[in-house]
Design an enzyme around this catalytic site. Structure first.
Site, PDB file in Angstrom:
ATOM      1  CD  GLU A 124      -0.681  14.922  61.019  1.00 19.05           C
ATOM      2  OE1 GLU A 124      -0.314  15.960  61.597  1.00 19.05           O
ATOM      3  OE2 GLU A 124      -1.853  14.760  60.613  1.00 19.05           O
TER       4      GLU A 124
ATOM      5  CB  THR B 129       0.651  22.744  57.108  1.00 18.71           C
ATOM      6  OG1 THR B 129       0.604  22.982  58.508  1.00 18.71           O
ATOM      7  CG2 THR B 129       2.035  23.056  56.577  1.00 18.71           C
TER       8      THR B 129
ATOM      9  CG  HIS C 260       1.340  37.712  57.153  1.00 17.96           C
ATOM     10  ND1 HIS C 260       0.532  38.348  56.239  1.00 17.96           N
ATOM     11  CD2 HIS C 260       0.875  36.439  57.236  1.00 17.96           C
ATOM     12  CE1 HIS C 260      -0.382  37.504  55.794  1.00 17.96           C
ATOM     13  NE2 HIS C 260      -0.201  36.334  56.379  1.00 17.96           N
TER      14      HIS C 260
ATOM     15  CB  VAL D 242      -4.242  11.902  70.281  1.00 16.56           C
ATOM     16  CG1 VAL D 242      -4.433  11.929  71.793  1.00 16.56           C
ATOM     17  CG2 VAL D 242      -2.769  11.968  69.922  1.00 16.56           C
TER      18      VAL D 242
ATOM     19  CE  LYS E   8      -2.808  39.059  58.509  1.00 15.49           C
ATOM     20  NZ  LYS E   8      -3.072  37.707  59.090  1.00 15.49           N
TER      21      LYS E   8
ATOM     22  NE  ARG F  84      -8.223  32.315  56.844  1.00 13.66           N
ATOM     23  CZ  ARG F  84      -9.156  32.303  55.906  1.00 13.66           C
ATOM     24  NH1 ARG F  84     -10.245  31.587  56.046  1.00 13.66           N
ATOM     25  NH2 ARG F  84      -8.994  32.998  54.807  1.00 13.66           N
TER      26      ARG F  84
ATOM     27  CB  SER G 123      -3.432  34.190  59.138  1.00 14.49           C
ATOM     28  OG  SER G 123      -2.600  35.207  58.666  1.00 14.49           O
TER      29      SER G 123
ATOM     30  CB  CYS H 280       6.551  15.707  36.810  1.00 15.47           C
ATOM     31  SG  CYS H 280       5.516  17.177  36.778  1.00 15.47           S
TER      32      CYS H 280
ATOM     33  CB  CYS I 189      -0.806  18.085  32.554  1.00 14.89           C
ATOM     34  SG  CYS I 189       0.096  16.725  33.311  1.00 14.89           S
TER      35      CYS I 189
END
Lengths: 121, 411, 487
Positions: free
Chosen positions: C32, C42, C50, C174, C252, C315, C342, C406, C441
């Site tokens: 990655e 993501t 869906h 890569v 959509k 996308r 999607s 938090c 916050c």
């Protein structure tokens, strides 16, 4: 020469126009009341400011200690004073009111701690 | 289940003065629950001077001001718990709190004082378009990072919002060697106290861009630049007035919100104008025995007033415990009229003197503040940044059920 | 370095494939380029599983979407992540939209979407969704639609894959794919060469560039930006279903939905952008989104003050129009999983199945492991352990779980430390694993604490702590440093 100075004595915040001849004040205009006059004169002749900052501290739970001077200092010295202050490292424990630098930058005021910080292992 | 007399949620300026006053009034078992690692709340990071001019008649900085209350807390033997988060309060005054020593703490109090303070509006609330790089902070976060944690968050700074924290941070940044490129303010007047505009901006020749906003944020990893634009009277950016400012940091000082998540969970009534609970002159909320004080009620500009409101809340919470709490049948409601954003308290009995905190909507010169039909107070100037505090004596109150507060030009 | 198979891309597609492959006796490496899993598309989408009535029957998308929808509940349960089957509505407010609703239902039936229902009783609609526009005429109800947290899912999938033997290398970009005699022999990355004979391209918006490294150029990817608002949890319950407008040929439409955490999310719009790094929200775009959402839920007009954050995601729109999931004769060992927009999140588990099928067809050397463990323990949430009435005494592994960091999302120090031990090395990494800094916050209060904890746990200087890797340092300087430099 004219200088504009905002009066901070009361919430009105008059924008005073000061007419200067060399170093001398010829007149102060646009002030709504007489209370601001001494402040404006001071701002022209020898403006001073509260001085506060942080210094590095070793051996405490946090790395910086808040400090202030015991009285105001000349406005034009503030940035120089910051550079001087940057060189200082204090060690915990320290108590509120402890003097950190006496007669700071020969200005006749002391730098004091404004917080208690215990020594930690 | 541990039983206590007065539980105080929050150990900042409001909470500590409430605790002290509750103890002094006679409540034995007072417990302060503080989520931070030390008492004092936000004052511990407010290292500038100007605190206590009214309360102590001295010029202190934040840590000094609050240290006096911390000292009294110790002297009076008031119990407190640090690093302790209150998760839930129920109307029958049961509390659920949590820390690493006790685990979950279940407490039953006789009276509760809410003193959680306020929080800062984040970027999302303004929906400033652009990317989401590192280098965008609310002013209070940057202040904590600098003056408690010892980090300088950036070297080329733009500040959005000229509220007091924004102005004070501008000066702190310059003093610590950073450059403040501009302070950008949407309104035609600065949001902070006058004194701060002079001593934080004018002293350092920091440009104050009134009637401006930020319309874009750029930078993929760290902030690279922001775009400013002038706004029209409806606060809409005027096309063609955009200017880019290269910077590595954007500080947001765009408003504070009373932190009332716990209050909401309790079901007490919240005033949409203040963002805090409705309170009466005893700082009692719509639930009996539940008090609120300080910035959780409305956002103050001077800590001295926070302290005073804490004292009122603490004293009356103790009176609930001691069964000496005065309950008046009379209830006069105060409401905000022309050029008034809010009035606190929202309810009074009319049976005793009371301090009113009034926040105006717009600045105005030579005004008359009318409280009901009978009373007028004169002020040379009012500004949204400076809360008006008026003392109302019981014999000045003529109306029986409702008083409207308005601010208008003197006739 | 060496691996039997390399997956390029640690998004939802790459991680689902990684987990699927971890069932087999195979040395799998996932690379990655970002600092963490799920940092690309993501992390920035609506998080909808869906039902599958949108896609044209017969397309790969249509098949895999419906299949993916049936797979997610079990996967989510195994991974210990929330999946809520809220059901979705496509809402028609105008007469001419009613036809589209009917068409969608027919399409859904052809795609084997179960349970589709048209609700045309306005009273019932307004009772079921009290905040919906009173102009509503009818809605297509799809009971199988649901919501998930896409970044939590990708992280959980990666963790589970890792525990089953998949190697993961972050910040590894890569640069080239090395070929010999029409077969893959390795990849060249910013961190050096890695030998392998098989590469799965799950590089999202960059999948066309990776594909081109193998000489496969029959498609290109256009980044299509979508902008979003997230609103305060106090609006939890404001809408009960995922609410879609009637779709247009390109999108959509702007959705109003709750998130698994209880926030309200609205978005996205759809705008082609030139740069694959252009994640900037825009004024017109944000207005378009909010106005679009208000058409479905007019009461949102008074909720602008409850926006806690805005963001944009990209996308991967392929020039083919459908998902591209294929293996090649030349070069051997290369599988494209590209153009996954999607319903990519929904379809991901089915995509992974399809990839396994392709691999089996290629050389069928896949042998199942005996010790594959499909389940993953999620991070122990202090707040959850309190609400489930379990006795606290046997909950915390260490007292840090009692220290709340938090305050908005009630995340304890123990959870944050656990997130770091599981691989979080940035602010966003902690945020996506624990929700610290994701509340109202937006990190105002917990930022200093997170810096302290990250620097302590990772033994790093505070200035090396980043928001999301690379040069996104949060506190780049110490006080007094620059003042000392002046003299």
């Amino acid at each position: 020469m004219n200088r504009e100075i905002t009066c901070i004595i009361c919430p009105i915040g008059c924008r005073a126009t000061v007419v200067l001849r060399g170093e001398n004040i010829v007149s102060i205009n646009n002030l709504e009341c007489p209370r601001g006059k001494p402040y404006i004169i001071n701002e022209i002749k020898a403006p001073v400011r509260d001085f506060f900052s942080i210094v590095k501290i070793e051996g405490a739970s946090i790395p910086v200690l808040p400090i202030r001077t015991t009285g105001p200092i000349p406005k034009e010295k503030m940035l120089d004073c910051m550079v001087e202050l940057a060189k200082i490292v204090v060690k915990a424990p320290i108590k509120i009111g402890n003097i950190i630098v006496e007669n700071f930058c020969n200005l006749g005021v002391d730098v004091i701690s404004t917080k208690d910080l215990d020594a930690i292992q | 289940m541990q039983n206590i007399d007065v539980a105080i949620i929050g150990g900042g300026a409001a909470g500590l003065s409430a605790a002290i006053e509750a103890k002094k009034t006679g409540a034995e078992n007072v417990l302060v629950l503080e989520r931070g690692e030390e008492l004092g709340g936000i004052l511990q990071q407010c290292i500038h001077t100007g605190f206590g001019l009214h309360y102590f008649k001295e010029n202190l900085n934040g840590p000094e001001y609050i240290s006096r209350f911390i000292k009294t807390v110790h002297e009076l033997g008031i119990d407190y718990k640090l690093n302790t988060m209150v998760l839930q309060i129920s109307p029958n005054k049961k509390l659920l709190a949590m820390n690493s020593v006790d685990g979950p703490l279940r407490l039953q109090a006789k009276a509760i004082v809410l003193a959680m303070g306020c929080r800062e509006k984040p970027r999302g609330a303004l929906a400033i378009p652009g990317t989401r790089p590192a280098g965008i902070f609310t002013a209070g976060t940057a202040q904590r990072l600098m003056d408690v944690e010892g980090y300088l968050v950036g070297k080329k700074i733009v500040i959005l919002g000229s509220g007091d924290i924004g102005l004070i941070m501008a000066r702190r940044f310059v003093m610590e060697g950073a450059k403040v490129e501009a302070v950008v303010e949407l309104m035609p007047y600065p949001g902070g106290l006058h004194r701060n505009v002079v001593q934080c901006l004018e002293d350092f020749q920091i440009p104050l861009l009134l009637q401006h906003t930020i319309t874009n944020i750029q930078g993929r990893d760290r902030l690279k630049r922001v775009t400013t634009a002038k706004v029209d009277k409806r606060f809409t950016p005027i096309p063609g007035t955009e200017k880019n400012i290269e910077c590595d940091t954007l500080i947001l000082s765009v408003g504070l919100i009373p932190e009332n998540e716990l209050s909401r969970g309790l079901g007490i009534l919240i005033d949409t104008k203040t963002g805090g609970p409705f309170v009466d002159e005893h700082m009692e909320t719509s639930e009996r025995g539940l008090f609120a004080c300080g910035n959780v009620v409305h956002v103050h500009d001077l800590v001295d007033h926070v302290t005073w409101s804490g004292e009122v809340a603490g004293k009356n919470a103790a009176r609930v415990v001691l069964d000496t709490f005065p309950r008046y049948k009379e209830r006069i409601s105060l409401s905000a009229g022309r050029n008034v954003q809010y009035v606190v308290p929202q309810f009074i009995s009319g049976k005793k003197p009371v301090n009113l905190s009034i926040r105006v909507k717009r600045p105005a010169r030579r005004v008359e503040i009318n409280i009901g039909n009978e009373l007028a107070f004169h002020k040379p100037v009012v500004r949204p940044s400076e809360m008006v505090v008026l003392t109302l004596r019981e014999n000045q109150i003529m109306e029986k059920t409702k008083l409207t507060v308005i601010v208008r030009k003197r006739r | 370095m060496k691996a039997d198979l390399i997956i390029i891309g640690g998004g939802i597609v790459g991680t689902t494939i990684a987990r699927e492959l971890s069932k087999y006796k195979l040395q799998v490496l996932l690379v990655e380029k970002e600092a963490d899993i799920g940092f690309g598309s993501t992390k920035a989408n609506t998080g909808i599983i869906h039902a599958g009535y949108d896609d044209i029957p017969g397309t790969i998308k249509a098949n895999l979407c419906v299949r993916g929808n049936t797979l997610w509940p079990q996967i989510a349960a195994e991974l210990g992540i929330p999946f809520i089957r809220t059901g979705s509505w496509v809402v028609a407010c105008k007469d001419e939209e009613a036809n589209t609703i009917l068409k969608l239902k027919r399409r859904g039936i052809m795609n084997n979407v179960p349970g589709l229902q048209i609700i045309d009783d306005r009273k019932q609609l307004l009772m079921l969704e009290p905040n919906i526009s009173n102009k509503v005429l009818l809605a297509l109800y799809a009971p199988t639609a649901g919501i998930i947290s896409p970044y939590e899912a990708a992280i959980a999938l990666a963790e589970n894959a890792y525990h089953n033997g998949v190697q993961i290398q972050l910040e590894t970009e890569v640069k080239d794919i090395l070929l010999e005699k029409n077969a893959i022999v390795g990849i060249r990355t910013n961190r050096g060469l890695i030998e392998t004979n098989s590469v799965i391209n799950a590089a999202g918006i960059y999948s066309d560039e990776i594909s081109a490294m193998c000489g496969i150029n029959h498609f290109s990817i256009t980044p299509v930006r979508g902008e979003y608002f997230v609103l305060d949890k106090n609006l939890n319950g404001y809408v009960r279903h995922i609410l879609f407008p009637v779709p247009t040929p390109v999108s959509k439409g702007i959705v109003v939905s709750k998130t698994v955490a209880g926030n309200l999310i609205i978005g996205p719009n759809a705008n082609n952008v030139n740069e694959k790094t252009d994640l900037a929200t825009t004024k017109p775009g944000l207005n378009e989104v909010f106005e679009g959402a208000q058409k479905l839920v007019p009461g949102l007009a008074s909720k602008r003050g409850m926006v806690i954050t805005i963001f944009a995601g990209l996308r991967a729109e392929s020039s083919i129009g459908d998902f591209i999931i294929e293996a090649y004769d030349s070069p051997r060992g290369f599988i494209n999983v590209a153009g996954i927009k999607s319903p990519g999140l929904t379809a991901a588990p089915a995509i992974a199945e399809k990839v396994i099928q392709l691999l089996k067809n290629m050389d069928s050397d896949l042998n199942e492991k005996k010790n594959y463990n499909p389940s993953r323990e999620s991070i122990q949430r202090t707040i959850d352990s309190l609400s489930t009435n379990q006795s606290w005494t046997n909950m915390p592994k260490d007292p840090n779980y009692g220290h709340m960091i938090c305050r908005c999302e009630h995340v304890s120090e123990g959870e944050i430390v656990e997130a770091i031990q599981r691989g979080a090395n940035t602010f966003d990494g902690i945020k996506f694993r624990t929700r610290a800094g994701m509340g109202r916050c937006q990190g105002g209060f917990c930022t200093p604490h997170l810096i302290r904890i990250l620097s302590r746990e990772l033994d790093l200087k505070a200035k090396s702590i980043t928001k999301h890797g690379r040069f996104s340092s949060i506190v780049p300087y110490e006080v007094k440093e620059s003042l000392m430099e002046e003299r």
